[in-house]
Design a protein around this motif. Sequence first.
Motif, mmCIF file in Angstrom:
data_model
loop_
_atom_site.group_PDB
_atom_site.id
_atom_site.type_symbol
_atom_site.label_atom_id
_atom_site.label_comp_id
_atom_site.label_asym_id
_atom_site.label_seq_id
_atom_site.Cartn_x
_atom_site.Cartn_y
_atom_site.Cartn_z
ATOM 1 N N ASP A 294 5.090 1.644 4.239
ATOM 2 C CA ASP A 294 5.857 0.875 3.634
ATOM 3 C C ASP A 294 5.107 -0.254 3.086
ATOM 4 O O ASP A 294 5.318 -0.551 1.887
ATOM 5 C CB ASP A 294 7.149 0.232 4.429
ATOM 6 C CG ASP A 294 7.955 1.252 4.906
ATOM 7 O OD1 ASP A 294 7.944 2.481 4.320
ATOM 8 O OD2 ASP A 294 9.058 1.009 5.747
ATOM 9 N N VAL A 295 4.306 -0.914 3.852
ATOM 10 C CA VAL A 295 3.510 -1.883 3.195
ATOM 11 C C VAL A 295 2.441 -1.237 2.191
ATOM 12 O O VAL A 295 2.103 -1.864 1.162
ATOM 13 C CB VAL A 295 2.713 -2.521 4.483
ATOM 14 C CG1 VAL A 295 1.508 -3.469 3.819
ATOM 15 C CG2 VAL A 295 3.607 -3.368 5.402
ATOM 16 N N THR A 296 1.739 -0.120 2.399
ATOM 17 C CA THR A 296 0.690 0.320 1.787
ATOM 18 C C THR A 296 1.455 0.684 0.205
ATOM 19 O O THR A 296 0.903 0.495 -0.662
ATOM 20 C CB THR A 296 0.266 1.688 2.116
ATOM 21 O OG1 THR A 296 -0.364 1.316 3.391
ATOM 22 C CG2 THR A 296 -0.803 2.187 1.302
ATOM 23 N N LEU A 297 2.779 1.178 0.566
ATOM 24 C CA LEU A 297 3.066 1.665 -0.945
ATOM 25 C C LEU A 297 4.012 0.447 -1.723
ATOM 26 O O LEU A 297 3.938 0.623 -2.849
ATOM 27 C CB LEU A 297 4.328 2.775 -0.579
ATOM 28 C CG LEU A 297 4.006 4.069 -0.842
ATOM 29 C CD1 LEU A 297 3.557 4.681 -2.245
ATOM 30 C CD2 LEU A 297 2.751 4.704 0.059
ATOM 31 N N ALA A 298 4.253 -0.606 -1.234
ATOM 32 C CA ALA A 298 4.769 -1.693 -1.731
ATOM 33 C C ALA A 298 3.492 -2.268 -2.631
ATOM 34 O O ALA A 298 3.793 -2.672 -3.697
ATOM 35 C CB ALA A 298 5.108 -2.622 -0.830
ATOM 36 N N ALA A 299 2.408 -2.264 -2.053
ATOM 37 C CA ALA A 299 1.093 -2.821 -2.612
ATOM 38 C C ALA A 299 0.963 -1.807 -3.768
ATOM 39 O O ALA A 299 0.503 -2.475 -4.920
ATOM 40 C CB ALA A 299 0.075 -3.012 -1.818
ATOM 41 N N ALA A 300 0.778 -0.562 -3.521
ATOM 42 C CA ALA A 300 0.265 0.316 -4.485
ATOM 43 C C ALA A 300 1.371 0.475 -5.631
ATOM 44 O O ALA A 300 0.645 0.490 -6.648
ATOM 45 C CB ALA A 300 0.010 1.691 -3.673
ATOM 46 N N ARG A 301 2.432 0.516 -5.464
ATOM 47 C CA ARG A 301 3.394 0.395 -6.616
ATOM 48 C C ARG A 301 3.310 -0.721 -7.432
ATOM 49 O O ARG A 301 3.447 -0.725 -8.640
ATOM 50 C CB ARG A 301 4.941 0.708 -6.134
ATOM 51 C CG ARG A 301 5.079 2.175 -5.522
ATOM 52 C CD ARG A 301 6.270 2.066 -4.641
ATOM 53 N NE ARG A 301 6.520 3.520 -4.107
ATOM 54 C CZ ARG A 301 7.348 3.761 -3.149
ATOM 55 N NH1 ARG A 301 7.607 2.827 -2.392
ATOM 56 N NH2 ARG A 301 7.413 5.262 -2.801
ATOM 57 N N THR A 302 3.251 -1.829 -7.014
ATOM 58 C CA THR A 302 2.980 -3.222 -7.438
ATOM 59 C C THR A 302 1.755 -3.122 -8.594
ATOM 60 O O THR A 302 1.748 -3.280 -9.674
ATOM 61 C CB THR A 302 3.141 -4.189 -6.741
ATOM 62 O OG1 THR A 302 4.034 -4.481 -5.761
ATOM 63 C CG2 THR A 302 2.803 -5.614 -7.250
ATOM 64 N N LEU A 303 0.889 -2.615 -7.797
ATOM 65 C CA LEU A 303 -0.644 -2.614 -8.540
ATOM 66 C C LEU A 303 -0.619 -1.482 -9.586
ATOM 67 O O LEU A 303 -0.986 -1.838 -10.574
ATOM 68 C CB LEU A 303 -1.681 -2.228 -7.524
ATOM 69 C CG LEU A 303 -1.980 -3.555 -6.757
ATOM 70 C CD1 LEU A 303 -3.223 -2.989 -5.381
ATOM 71 C CD2 LEU A 303 -2.805 -4.664 -7.451
ATOM 72 N N ALA A 304 0.089 -0.284 -9.353
ATOM 73 C CA ALA A 304 0.221 0.806 -10.263
ATOM 74 C C ALA A 304 1.025 0.064 -11.666
ATOM 75 O O ALA A 304 0.536 0.610 -12.794
ATOM 76 C CB ALA A 304 0.698 1.781 -9.976
#
Length: 219
Positions: A90-100
């Motif tokens: 959850d934390v990884t994808l929250a950051a990655a989706r924001t950055l993408a």
Amino acid sequence: MKVIVFGATGMVGQGVLRECLLDPDVAQVLTVGRSATGQRSPKLREIVHADLLDFSTIEKDMTGYDACFFCLGISSLGMSEDDYRRITYDVTLAAARTLARLNPAMTFIYVTGAGTDSTEQGRVMWARVKGKTENDLLKLPFRAAYMFRPGAIQPLHGARSKTAWVHAIYLATAPLWALLHRVAPKYVTTTEEIGRAMLGVAKRGYSKTILESEDFPKV
């Protein structure tokens, strides 16, 4: 090159941050995490951010970057699958989706682990969760994404695990690490080698999206 580092206070993150600050091709480093690194450099900017599932209040500070090195992680020992998934996925994808969304031309590099289960169907809980994390990261609209799967990691240049018992094991076995790295490069790497390989992939790319320890020196 401007880079973001998540997990810069962990053992791998410390090594990656060191290599970023030393690399003349890196003009700016932003760290994002729940605590400051204690490092000082004209290149370095730090954001201490408590909620790693919601980056809406700092989005303006996360825009305009060329690469992200995501080194945030935790041991699954003693954790339920739901708790481990919340931190790992959850934390990884929250950051990655924001950055993408903010930086579609970015290269995203994720530190996962040897033995990760890309099928998401195996019996080992952490490997399934890591596998789903990898798979979903590779679906995001980054310019490129790469998964780093190190095996055993030798901490160098003062890098140390935040987990006391893990740090104690590293101290007790320190004399063996240099030998293991020479004789078993397929299974053993160093924090320095990971950091340099991540920078190399961010600059030049690589022929495959999932890299094992034996790939790191080839970058």
